[in-house]
Structures are given as C-alpha cells and as structure tokens.
Design a protein around this motif. Structure first.
Motif, PDB file in Angstrom:
ATOM      1  N   VAL A  21       0.846  -1.192   0.000  1.00 34.21           N
ATOM      2  CA  VAL A  21       0.000   0.000   0.000  1.00 34.21           C
ATOM      3  C   VAL A  21       0.887   1.249   0.000  1.00 34.21           C
ATOM      4  O   VAL A  21       1.995   1.225   0.526  1.00 34.21           O
ATOM      5  CB  VAL A  21      -0.995  -0.033   1.191  1.00 34.21           C
ATOM      6  N   HIS A  66      -9.915   7.108  -0.009  1.00 36.35           N
ATOM      7  CA  HIS A  66     -11.152   6.372   0.268  1.00 36.35           C
ATOM      8  C   HIS A  66     -11.083   5.846   1.698  1.00 36.35           C
ATOM      9  O   HIS A  66     -10.061   5.974   2.350  1.00 36.35           O
ATOM     10  CB  HIS A  66     -11.397   5.244  -0.747  1.00 36.35           C
ATOM     11  N   ASP A  70      -6.501   0.544   5.300  1.00 42.81           N
ATOM     12  CA  ASP A  70      -5.085   0.698   4.941  1.00 42.81           C
ATOM     13  C   ASP A  70      -4.757   2.099   4.428  1.00 42.81           C
ATOM     14  O   ASP A  70      -3.595   2.405   4.170  1.00 42.81           O
ATOM     15  CB  ASP A  70      -4.651  -0.385   3.929  1.00 42.81           C
ATOM     16  N   HIS A  71      -5.774   2.962   4.279  1.00 37.22           N
ATOM     17  CA  HIS A  71      -5.526   4.319   3.792  1.00 37.22           C
ATOM     18  C   HIS A  71      -5.914   5.402   4.809  1.00 37.22           C
ATOM     19  O   HIS A  71      -5.520   6.550   4.647  1.00 37.22           O
ATOM     20  CB  HIS A  71      -6.287   4.549   2.480  1.00 37.22           C
ATOM     21  N   ASP A 164      -7.042   3.575  -4.924  1.00 35.41           N
ATOM     22  CA  ASP A 164      -7.139   2.170  -5.337  1.00 35.41           C
ATOM     23  C   ASP A 164      -7.953   1.968  -6.611  1.00 35.41           C
ATOM     24  O   ASP A 164      -8.153   0.827  -7.046  1.00 35.41           O
ATOM     25  CB  ASP A 164      -7.725   1.317  -4.199  1.00 35.41           C
ATOM     26  N   HIS A 199      -1.803   0.723  -4.479  1.00 34.26           N
ATOM     27  CA  HIS A 199      -0.948  -0.398  -4.087  1.00 34.26           C
ATOM     28  C   HIS A 199       0.020  -0.659  -5.240  1.00 34.26           C
ATOM     29  O   HIS A 199      -0.346  -0.485  -6.399  1.00 34.26           O
ATOM     30  CB  HIS A 199      -1.767  -1.663  -3.827  1.00 34.26           C
TER      31      HIS A 199
END
Ligand SMILES: [Zn+2]
Length: 285
Positions: A21, A66, A70-71, A164, A199
């Motif tokens: 990521v 978003h 993971d973000h 993403d 990613h």
C-alpha cells in the motif's frame, strides 16, 4: 518502508508490511499535505518523522483517497491536521470503519493506539483544488474500487495519486466494474507523467498505456467469464475455474496477493450481476 522522491517536493511511500500500500506527501514552504496514511502505526509514524525532521515542515492537510483501513487508520497520528475526503468517505468511515477497527484491535495489539478520525472537510461533486507552495492539488472523484474514491492530480507535475481505482489488479469487491473501467480509461487519457497506484509500484509515463490496457483487458475478461459461468446450472464450479492468467494477469502481482484478490473479484462480480438482475426485474419502471 520504501521511500522515493517523485518530483520536486513530491514523495512516495510504500509499505513493506501490508499489500504494498502507498502514501504520498506534497510539501510546500510552510506546510505539507499527506495523501493517505499507511496500514500500521509504525509506518505512518515514519512518514511523519520524515516530513517533520527531513522536510522540516508540519502536516496541515491529509487527503483520504477512500475509507478503507489501509488508507485512513493513520489519520489519528497527525493531530491538528485537517482531513479532506469525498463525503461518502466520511460516512463510510463512520459506519464501517469504527466497528471494523474494534474487531481488528482484538486481533492485532499494534492497533491499540489507533483511533478513527473522520474527515473534517468533504466534497461531493466536481473538483476541489488545494494550493501547496507552487503546486495545485486537484481532487476529483475516482470511483469503482469503492463508492467514495478520489484521486489527486499534482497539476504542474502531471502526477496522479490514483487511490485504489488504479492497482496492479483492479479490485471491485466493494466497488463496481463499470465505474472502475471508466476511472481507469479517464486516467489513461489525462496525459500523465506518473500514476501513483494505491498499491504497488509507481507507473512511469512510458508504461501508462500498457498498464491501462492490461487493466481494462482484465476487467472485460473477468466480466465475460463470470457472465458465462452465471448461465451454467451450477455456476460455482465454473467460477472456480476462472483463473487469473486467463484474464491476462499474473498471480505473483502484489507480492502474491493477486490470486486471492482475483478469486474474491470473481465471487463479488457474480453476486453483483445477480443482484443487478434481481433489482432490474423488480425495479424497472
Ligand atoms: Zn487499499
């Protein structure tokens, strides 16, 4: 964590612990903008260290491309920063992010220090421009991976932080196949110097056309194969046979994660097509 300088005052970070990521930083003379945080606190903290101690500037804004964990779960490590996102991102982070963090904390003690911080400033339509030093950051919707996706164009450098919506393998489990195809096509026409994928690695100018083509080809192959399987008596057996190579992608992409993402895409698309069919039969007026 990998770090690279992409252009003057533009930096890219890539996780070595979770799914390759990525995150970005655009620095101005007085403050910096962070584009996405990384999955685990120590990596997000390392980004902050770099900005505060190497670039010698505070972080004033964070853009969340978003709402996925993971973000966004590093938002809390930048107290005082103003967080910007799509309006849906704020809503989804409140509805889904809070309970999913609670569940994840029980599995992973490293998440104990994480708190969900909701975006302070949101937009719904059109574009939002943020000026950092001599550069314009233009935020625009880029849906398909999720309903709240935005990408960020560094206008002067033609660098796009795609979120993403652009990945080594398009992933639509929380999204929509037509929307992601539209997002990818649009990015292919933007005349970009680099695409920073949510990613994976940075895509250079000379690689953009083939990356766009490969992703669009994956999407149409996936659609075709899933539609064909749906017509069978026992679709499940045929769905299992749709392999990633037949859709033009390698199973080793994304550090080997691609194969499981592909299998989830197949199942999700099958479900989405079935739902659409049901919805269409009832809902048409
Ligand atoms: Zn992601």
């Amino acid at each position: 964590m990998h770090r690279e300088r992409v252009s003057e005052n533009v930096f890219w970070f890539q996780s070595e612990v979770y799914a390759q990521v990525t995150a970005g930083v655009v620095a101005g003379p007085q403050w910096a903008v962070v584009i996405d945080t990384l999955a685990l606190p120590e990596e997000t903290m390392a980004i902050r260290e770099f900005i505060e101690h190497e670039l010698n500037t505070p972080v004033r804004y964070i853009i969340n491309t978003h709402y996925h964990a993971d973000h966004t779960w590093g938002n809390c490590f930048f107290p005082g920063a103003t967080i910007i996102s799509h309006a849906f991102c704020r809503q989804l982070l409140a509805e889904k992010g809070v309970p999913s963090l609670e569940a994840a904390r029980k599995q992973n003690p490293a998440l104990r220090q994480v708190k969900i911080v909701l975006p302070h400033m949101t937009f719904e339509q059109g574009e939002l421009t943020l000026r950092v030093g001599k550069k314009n950051l233009i935020l625009m919707p880029a849906t398909g991976h999720s309903p709240d996706g935005v990408s960020v164009l560094v206008e002067e450098d033609r660098i796009l932080f795609a979120g993403d919506a652009f990945m080594p393998l398009p992933y639509i489990v929380d999204g929509d196949l037509d929307e992601i195809a539209a997002s990818i096509k649009k990015m292919g026409r933007m005349g970009l110097e680099n695409i920073i994928q949510g990613h994976g690695d940075i895509i250079l100018r000379g690689e953009i056309d083939s990356a766009v083509k490969e992703n669009l080809n994956y999407i149409s192959s996936l659609r075709k194969s899933v539609k064909a399987a749906s017509k069978r008596k026992i679709p499940g057996d045929y769905l299992d046979e749709i392999n990633i190579e037949d859709c033009g992608k390698s199973r080793v992409a994304l550090g080997g994660l691609a194969i499981s993402l592909h299998q989830r895409n197949v199942r999700a698309l099958y479900q989405q097509l079935a739902d659409k069919k049901d919805g269409g039969d009832e809902g048409e007026e």
